[in-house]
Design a protein around this motif. Structure first.
Motif, PDB file in Angstrom:
ATOM      1  N   ALA A 183       0.829  -1.203   0.000  1.00  0.00           N
ATOM      2  CA  ALA A 183       0.000   0.000   0.000  1.00  0.00           C
ATOM      3  C   ALA A 183       0.867   1.257   0.000  1.00  0.00           C
ATOM      4  N   ALA A 184       1.956   1.225   0.782  1.00  0.00           N
ATOM      5  CA  ALA A 184       2.862   2.378   0.820  1.00  0.00           C
ATOM      6  C   ALA A 184       3.501   2.613  -0.543  1.00  0.00           C
ATOM      7  N   ALA A 185       3.870   1.489  -1.227  1.00  0.00           N
ATOM      8  CA  ALA A 185       4.486   1.620  -2.546  1.00  0.00           C
ATOM      9  C   ALA A 185       3.501   2.182  -3.566  1.00  0.00           C
ATOM     10  N   ALA A 186       2.217   1.820  -3.385  1.00  0.00           N
ATOM     11  CA  ALA A 186       1.187   2.293  -4.319  1.00  0.00           C
ATOM     12  C   ALA A 186       0.639   3.656  -3.920  1.00  0.00           C
ATOM     13  N   GLY A 187       0.979   4.107  -2.687  1.00  0.00           N
ATOM     14  CA  GLY A 187       0.498   5.399  -2.223  1.00  0.00           C
ATOM     15  C   GLY A 187      -0.953   5.405  -1.822  1.00  0.00           C
ATOM     16  N   GLY A 188      -1.480   4.230  -1.403  1.00  0.00           N
ATOM     17  CA  GLY A 188      -2.883   4.153  -1.012  1.00  0.00           C
ATOM     18  C   GLY A 188      -3.056   3.240   0.171  1.00  0.00           C
TER      19      GLY A 188
END
Length: 645
Positions: free
Chosen positions: A504-509
């Motif tokens: 989620a952090a890598a996708a920004g969500g």
């Protein structure tokens, strides 16, 4: 019971050596989720092949509902090496057609997101090809899915995704699933019934693997004289299900007394203090220390800043996605990989034994007969206070006597794995490394291996995607995340939560739900109302049970010639039984709804008192409710300290 999908009558299937199916009659209905278990070679894959229509039985017939759509995942790799990944999964459908379907996007994200969409199948590894084949099957529309070892080559995240997908793929009481897998966590999470294939018959049991273990123990107790060794093993397995990770059964509240009676006198699975003492005596205080270790290959950093002090008698599971560096970490411990930074120190008395995936040790003795190999080993091995010869130990590991004359290279994959395990144990290492030990091993064999490891005094390090095995034989878990090693006190559930946060952090969500098809759960008020109804039903059932016992005592003391009174009492007893059955069904329906509501995707938080944030369903940290599996209990927790509700 749902509508009929598929049936088999009087099936007989015989190979040159023996019959694997003998007058087998069974059926699959709408809503059935059936796990198929049994020893390697007992006919599980043959049964699936007959039901799918790819194997013709010598006798009997298979009937199908008109228009039934059956999807089959076999163990064979039938993909065209020249075909692209995109074409293998989607076929000739244009992108605008499939990209708008959430179900297909979810399948692609869950199984093949890390694979080059334009690569040819011939350029992929065996594990990648397996995932592409599974994705291609799941994209289709099927009334019945037949899956033979679908979890092979999947990491723990993909296995968790697949369990969620199959749980929510069809509406309740719709669709059908038949699955063969050695992954016992997966069986418990997905299946509502179990078929055991043995001695030419198929024996049905209610519930997933945990319920099957309990029922099998009860069956074995009846035939105790003939099945004494299997009974003891299953009782020990059941003891772990109670004392270790949460057990999952289809009717938990009503089986608790039977389970407690079975295991009342069973000692803990392991005596950690005694094993620790023996391990220190064999190893000393120093085993393996990794200090700020890093490893790079061709300029690519695989591991970094790893500091790990491995002590005597520690039992550790190492978790991580495919390609995270688990095998490299094992190589550092074993001494087959040198660090590019930092230091690795090993105690002077350390003797490492490795169970690898490549059967490398057996390659050197492929032309030798099994009995010749055993003749060169130690004369005895001590298990549970008894001295066993290598041949006796091999028999305990599931080898038949006639296989002793076979050459090593002629053995099946499962037989070679058994021999590999035997030679590892006979070497008497004080540090054992198991790298994916579940490959080619059935559930019975895994239970035997776990039993042998319970009394083994030494340091154990396990890398496996089989979360049941990891939780069963290890006492702590570490995870490789971003090249670093991290202790995860919450075990596999905590690791999955961290991975979801990482993505989620890598996708920004925010962290994604378990599957796009997962339904929203009830509101907090609805959950509390259902809990109140559940408790009221439990109180009513308790009263009925007491009244029933009192009525039975009255009937036992009544005048046997007073037919009119006896008939009235029998009618009352029948009415009580009918009401109890109806209450049980209502209680179980509420339990399933509460189970979903406890992890309502709409809220992102536990609906119980703790209110803690959660990961995706089925991957919650310790302290949150029990998850979304169909066979997980709701209500009084019978297996140990109660989790948050």
């Amino acid at each position: 019971m749902g509508a009929h999908l598929l049936g088999a009558e009087g099936l007989h299937l015989e190979y040159p050596t023996r019959a694997v199916l003998d007058r087998v009659t069974l059926g699959v209905n709408e809503g059935d989720r059936i796990g198929v278990v049994g020893r390697n070679g007992d006919g599980k894959s043959s049964l699936l092949g007959v039901l799918a229509g790819t194997i013709a039985p010598q006798d009997g017939r298979v009937t199908r509902r008109n228009g039934l759509r059956v999807g089959l995942l076999s163990q064979a790799d039938t993909l065209d090496p020249a075909e692209s990944v995109e074409h293998a999964v989607i076929g000739d459908r244009p992108e605008y057609e499939w990209a708008g379907q959430a179900r297909i996007r979810d399948i692609i994200a869950g199984l093949v997101a890390d694979i080059d969409w334009h690569a040819t199948m011939g350029s992929l590894s065996g594990g990648q090809r397996r995932r592409v084949g599974l994705a291609a099957l799941l994209v289709g529309e099927w009334d019945l899915l037949i899956l033979d070892e679908p979890t092979n080559h999947l990491d723990v995240e993909a296995i968790t995704w697949l369990a969620g997908h199959l749980t929510h793929r069809w509406p309740q009481n719709a669709g059908g699933l038949l699955v063969v897998t050695h992954d016992r966590w997966f069986l418990d999470e997905v299946c509502t019934a179990t078929w055991e294939v043995h001695d030419g018959v198929v024996e049905p049991f209610e519930g997933g693997y945990a319920a099957y273990v309990l029922a099998r123990v009860e069956r074995d107790r009846i035939a105790a004289a003939a099945e004494a060794r299997r009974q003891n093993l299953m009782r020990k397995e059941l003891a772990w299900l109670r004392r270790g990770a949460p057990a999952r059964t289809s009717k938990p509240r009503f089986r608790v007394e039977a389970a407690n009676e079975l295991i009342a006198d069973v000692p803990p699975v392991r005596n950690p203090l005694e094993l620790q003492r023996l391990a220190v005596a064999r190893l000393g205080r120093d085993v393996v220390d990794l200090e700020d270790v890093g490893v790079s290959f061709d300029g690519r950093e695989v591991l970094r800043e790893i500091t790990w002090h491995i002590g005597p008698g520690e039992r550790t599971g190492v978790l991580g996605a495919n390609g995270a560096g688990k095998s490299t970490l094992l190589g550092l411990i074993a001494g087959t990989v040198e660090p590019t930074s930092g230091h690795v120190r090993r105690g002077g008395t350390v003797r490492v034994g490795i169970l690898d995936q490549q059967f490398s040790r057996l390659a050197e003795i492929g032309s030798d007969r099994v009995r010749e190999v055993l003749a060169r080993t130690r004369t005895s091995f001590r298990v549970d206070g008894r001295d066993l010869t290598p041949a006796q130990l091999l028999e305990r590991l599931g080898f038949a006597h006639e296989h002793l004359s076979a050459r090593v290279e002629e053995l099946s994959g499962g037989q070679r794995r058994r021999l590999q395990i035997l030679l590892l144990l006979l070497d008497e290492p004080n540090v054992i490394i198991l790298d994916e030990p579940t490959n080619d091993v059935d559930a019975d064999m895994l239970a035997v291996l776990e039993d042998l490891l319970d009394s083994w005094p030494g340091t154990l390090i396990v890398v496996s995607h089989d979360r049941y095995l990891v939780e069963r034989v290890t006492d702590q878990q570490y995870a490789l995340l971003g090249g670093r090693l991290r202790h995860v006190p919450g075990g596999v559930d905590e690791y999955l939560r961290l991975r979801a946060e990482e993505r989620a952090a890598a996708a920004g969500g925010e962290a994604p739900p378990a599957t796009a098809a997962a339904p929203d759960g009830p509101s907090g008020a609805e959950v509390r109302a259902m809990q109140k109804q559940s408790r009221a039903i439990e109180r009513r059932m308790d009263k009925l049970a007491a009244a029933r016992q009192e009525l039975q005592e009255e009937m036992a003391a009544a005048d046997p010639s007073d037919y009119e009174t006896l008939a009235q009492q029998a009618a009352r007893l029948q009415a009580m039984d009918a009401e109890t059955a109806e209450l049980e069904e209502r209680w179980l329906a509420l339990a399933e709804r509460l189970d979903r509501g406890a992890l309502a995707p709409s809220t992102g938080r536990c609906q119980g008192p703790c209110g803690e944030p959660r990961g995706r369903p089925g991957t919650v940290p310790i302290g949150t409710p029990w998850g979304t599996g169909r066979n997980r209990p709701t209500g009084p927790w019978p297996w140990g300290p109660a989790p948050c509700r």
